[in-house]
Design a protein around this motif. Structure first.
Motif, PDB file in Angstrom:
ATOM      1  N   THR A 366      26.062  50.162  47.020  1.00 48.62           N
ATOM      2  CA  THR A 366      26.038  49.105  48.097  1.00 48.62           C
ATOM      3  C   THR A 366      24.964  48.256  47.552  1.00 48.62           C
ATOM      4  N   THR A 377      26.940  46.806  54.523  1.00 45.78           N
ATOM      5  CA  THR A 377      28.453  47.277  54.030  1.00 45.78           C
ATOM      6  C   THR A 377      29.063  48.123  55.217  1.00 45.78           C
ATOM      7  N   THR A 378      30.396  47.645  55.475  1.00 52.45           N
ATOM      8  CA  THR A 378      31.292  48.540  56.319  1.00 52.45           C
ATOM      9  C   THR A 378      32.525  48.833  55.431  1.00 52.45           C
ATOM     10  N   VAL A 395      29.949  42.752  53.111  1.00 47.95           N
ATOM     11  CA  VAL A 395      31.350  43.152  52.879  1.00 47.95           C
ATOM     12  C   VAL A 395      31.778  44.135  53.461  1.00 47.95           C
ATOM     13  N   THR A 396      33.195  44.125  53.788  1.00 49.21           N
ATOM     14  CA  THR A 396      34.066  45.243  54.783  1.00 49.21           C
ATOM     15  C   THR A 396      35.217  45.617  53.917  1.00 49.21           C
ATOM     16  N   VAL A 397      35.319  46.869  53.914  1.00 51.58           N
ATOM     17  CA  VAL A 397      36.586  47.476  53.396  1.00 51.58           C
ATOM     18  C   VAL A 397      37.261  48.172  54.445  1.00 51.58           C
ATOM     19  N   GLY A 398      38.518  47.751  54.575  1.00 52.45           N
ATOM     20  CA  GLY A 398      39.368  48.434  55.762  1.00 52.45           C
ATOM     21  C   GLY A 398      39.800  49.946  55.829  1.00 52.45           C
ATOM     22  N   THR A 403      39.595  50.909  46.391  1.00 53.16           N
ATOM     23  CA  THR A 403      38.954  50.008  45.379  1.00 53.16           C
ATOM     24  C   THR A 403      39.112  50.581  44.022  1.00 53.16           C
ATOM     25  N   GLU A 411      34.424  40.360  48.103  1.00 56.49           N
ATOM     26  CA  GLU A 411      35.362  39.604  49.523  1.00 56.49           C
ATOM     27  C   GLU A 411      35.522  40.865  50.252  1.00 56.49           C
ATOM     28  N   ASP A 412      35.909  40.632  51.350  1.00 58.93           N
ATOM     29  CA  ASP A 412      36.437  41.707  52.455  1.00 58.93           C
ATOM     30  C   ASP A 412      37.823  42.237  51.790  1.00 58.93           C
ATOM     31  N   PRO A 414      41.158  44.001  53.219  1.00 58.46           N
ATOM     32  CA  PRO A 414      42.129  44.434  54.294  1.00 58.46           C
ATOM     33  C   PRO A 414      42.525  45.924  54.331  1.00 58.46           C
TER      34      PRO A 414
END
Length: 450
Positions: A366, A377-378, A395-398, A403, A411-412, A414
């Motif tokens: 991160t 980072t989330t 940045v957010t990873v849903g 990845t 970028e986030d 979804p």
């Protein structure tokens, strides 16, 4: 019962040969001063006053770091221990109940001993903590008659018969706050050093018709730290005690002599601690967790069923929920890992929140610092972060996202999406052979030129 603590922490510690105030040297990863404060905390004191002197600002800062409610006062000039206690009198003028005088350079006093001193106050106006010394040396001697303390005699003033006494003075004193300050106000300095000694309060109390008594503790508790050698001895004594207590409380230590505890380390029953584990301040390990060998932990919380290491580092703010796995060469800082998260190896997670049952691949970082500010980072639940992913915060990873390995994520992402953030691979057939031949010819030409 209201209790006030007065902790004397004004000394320079000349024999430490250090620019650092003596009470700020560390045992069990915490300043000596914190050990005195920790022992006194068990009494739930209404007031705590630390008397500072050498390095007053730094000592006061350390005291407040332990507890913001601590009050400090400066002893300047430093004219002896009774003079030091007198500096606390204005702050505690309205204090009710008991007062206990402790020393910031004596880190091994146990709370149970202080409780015994308070209990002894039922029978005596003044209670002094003593110990039987294997080698009394130049300690002050406690002269008693039955359960009564008659006087404290400094070695230089003692007769041969008095020097033969092995019951020695620790310096720790308990009395009602009012009596203590009344007696301290009467202490004179008619001695070779011209100083005001707290030991004089015993004879002053008896002259006033008040009784004095002694509580005896183990000599090891009274170890004062005046040299680097004594600092090392205090560390060894603390660790021996902490290891024994952990084993007694149901903690498995596979190589006890290699584990180093912090002053406030908490380890639950049935936890397993491997060899060469180092605990800094503020660590809690819950029951059933395992810390494998060669880990360094500070300011963190590891929940039941989690396992850490080997060769992992948990830094302040690391929160591991139940059944989290943190593997080798992983560093966690200011990050929350929810239940079942797996971070196998070679990873840095800083300023992050990772949702339950997410898998973090090897080499993930991160990227939380931009050179000026930290960013967060989330990562959601049940996500999969491929190996060698760089997560450039903020940045957010849903939830349920993935990845691709080797990605730089800026970028986030979804929920349930796949993010690929890497350059397109280009393959040149046969080019490797030509390049190697060219490089070999260059190397050969250079060798001839030499």
């Amino acid at each position: 019962m209201a209790v006030s603590l007065i902790i004397l922490a004004a000394g320079m510690g000349t024999r430490m040969n250090s620019d650092l105030p003596k009470v700020l040297h560390k045992v069990a990863a915490s300043p000596l001063l914190h050990h005195a404060l920790q022992a006194g905390r068990a009494l739930e004191p209404a007031r705590v006053v630390v008397v500072t002197g050498h390095g007053a600002a730094d000592v006061a800062k350390a005291a407040l770091a332990f507890d913001e409610a601590v009050e400090t006062v400066v002893q300047d000039p430093q004219l002896g221990t009774a003079h030091a206690v007198a500096q606390a009198a204005p702050l505690l003028a309205d204090a009710a109940g008991e007062a206990i005088v402790l020393y910031g350079d004596t880190p091994l006093i146990r709370p149970e001993t202080l409780q015994a001193m308070l209990a002894a106050r039922r029978d005596h106006a003044v209670v002094v903590l003593g110990f039987h010394a294997a080698d009394p040396g130049r300690y002050g001697r406690l002269l008693t008659e039955g359960d009564k303390l008659l006087a404290i005699r400094e070695y230089k003033d003692a007769t041969e018969a008095e020097r033969a006494v092995t019951l020695c003075n620790s310096g720790v004193i308990c009395a009602s706050a009012k009596v203590l300050f009344d007696l301290v106000a009467k202490v004179g300095n008619a001695n070779a050093a011209g100083e005001y000694y707290l030991t004089d309060v015993v004879e002053l109390a008896r002259a006033a018709g008040l009784s004095a008594g002694v509580v005896i503790c183990d000599e090891a508790e009274t170890l004062g730290v005046n040299t680097r050698q004594q600092l090392a001895e205090a560390e060894a004594a603390f660790q021996a005690r902490a290891r024994a207590e952990a084993l007694e409380n149901g903690v498995t230590l596979t190589a006890p002599e290699t584990v180093f505890f912090g002053l406030d380390t908490v380890v639950g029953r049935d936890a397993v601690i491997g060899p060469h584990v180092l605990f800094g301040p503020g660590v809690t390990i819950e029951s059933g967790a395992e810390i494998k060998g060669f880990c360094h932990l500070e300011g963190c919380h590891v929940s039941r069923g989690a396992d850490v290491g080997p060769f992992a580092r948990l830094r302040p703010g690391a929160e591991l929920a139940e059944d989290v796995h943190v593997g080798n060469f992983v560093e966690i800082k200011n990050a929350i890992l929810e239940e079942g998260v797996k971070v196998g190896h070679l990873t840095y997670l800083g300023d992050a929140h990772v949702g339950e049952f997410t898998n973090i691949g090897a080499g993930t970082v991160t990227c939380n610092y931009d050179g000026v500010m930290k960013h967060r980072t989330t990562i959601g639940k049940r996500a999969f972060i491929g190996s060698d992913t760089m997560l450039v915060a903020p940045v957010t990873v849903g939830d349920g996202a993935l990845t691709a390995s080797g990605s730089v994520i800026t970028e986030d992402v979804p929920a349930e999406a796949v993010a690929i953030g890497r350059a397109k691979q280009v393959t040149k057939p046969g080019l490797a052979t030509k390049l190697f031949e060219k490089l070999k010819s260059i190397k050969a030409a250079k060798a001839k030129g030499q």
